[in-house]
Design a protein around this motif. Structure first.
Motif, PDB file in Angstrom:
ATOM      1  N   SER A 189      87.086  88.571  18.124  1.00 27.47           N
ATOM      2  CA  SER A 189      86.676  89.547  19.132  1.00 27.47           C
ATOM      3  C   SER A 189      85.674  90.498  18.504  1.00 27.47           C
ATOM      4  O   SER A 189      85.637  90.663  17.287  1.00 27.47           O
ATOM      5  CB  SER A 189      87.888  90.321  19.681  1.00 27.47           C
ATOM      6  N   GLU A 191      84.046  94.457  19.419  1.00 28.24           N
ATOM      7  CA  GLU A 191      84.024  95.647  20.273  1.00 28.24           C
ATOM      8  C   GLU A 191      82.977  96.588  19.733  1.00 28.24           C
ATOM      9  O   GLU A 191      82.942  96.855  18.542  1.00 28.24           O
ATOM     10  CB  GLU A 191      85.384  96.336  20.271  1.00 28.24           C
ATOM     11  N   SER A 192      82.146  97.110  20.621  1.00 30.57           N
ATOM     12  CA  SER A 192      81.140  98.079  20.229  1.00 30.57           C
ATOM     13  C   SER A 192      81.605  99.469  20.608  1.00 30.57           C
ATOM     14  O   SER A 192      82.224  99.666  21.661  1.00 30.57           O
ATOM     15  CB  SER A 192      79.814  97.762  20.934  1.00 30.57           C
TER      16      SER A 192
END
Length: 194
Positions: A189, A191-192
């Motif tokens: 995964s 995520e920013s």
């Protein structure tokens, strides 16, 4: 996820932008069951300037630190600097994938000598990497010894997302010396914070 030989595990990596006294840097924290690593890279050049590694095993715990105190290395257009192995994967996010297909790896400090041999980084091209049900458009890079030894020493493969911020999608290669087992890292995964 991470697979080394028969061993499987996970790595969680967090990138944070830091500022202090007018300076900015990227701090990368990587956590596994066996280690904790913090690498610091210049925000502008992505050159690593320090790292701290805490390695834990059933019989010992070891802390290693690396800090670049000064460097007079001036890189040419076709060179990329390696100051420590812990920050190298993150530093490659800043590689000019679309503008060049080759770079010589310049080692800083005590790693500067490989007995007259050098390392090369080659952009193989764009490739789609499928992990689970997700496809990622990536730049594929290959890192290996140049010259005569290049055909005998296994090469490492890196796949970085084509779109910025060019995060690592997949890695396949030895994380230690040439006789180390092959490690495969795959993105599970991303995520920013933006």
């Amino acid at each position: 996820s991470e697979k080394t030989g028969d061993r499987r595990g996970t790595t969680k990596q967090t990138l944070t932008l830091r500022e202090q006294d007018g300076k900015s840097w990227s701090e990368v924290q990587s956590l596994t069951a066996e280690s904790e690593t913090i690498s610091r890279l210049d925000s502008r050049t992505l050159a690593g300037f320090s790292s701290e590694v805490l390695e834990k095993s059933k019989d010992s715990t070891i802390r290693r630190t690396t800090e670049v105190l000064a460097s007079s290395i001036v890189l040419r257009k076709d060179e990329v600097m390696l100051s420590d192995l812990n920050s190298f994967i993150t530093a490659l996010r800043g590689f000019p994938f679309a503008r060049t297909n080759f770079a010589k790896v310049v080692f800083a400090g005590s790693q500067a000598s490989l007995g007259g041999f050098s390392m090369e980084l080659n952009v193989i091209g764009k490739e789609t990497v499928k992990i689970g049900t997700t496809s990622h458009e990536c730049w594929k890079l290959q890192l290996g010894m140049s010259g005569f030894l290049g055909g005998m020493v296994p090469k490492s493969q890196y796949w970085y997302a084509v779109k910025a911020p060019n995060y690592l999608v997949r890695f396949e290669g030895a994380r230690g010396g040439p006789t180390s087992p092959i490690t495969i890292l795959e993105l599970q995964s991303y995520e920013s914070a933006d």
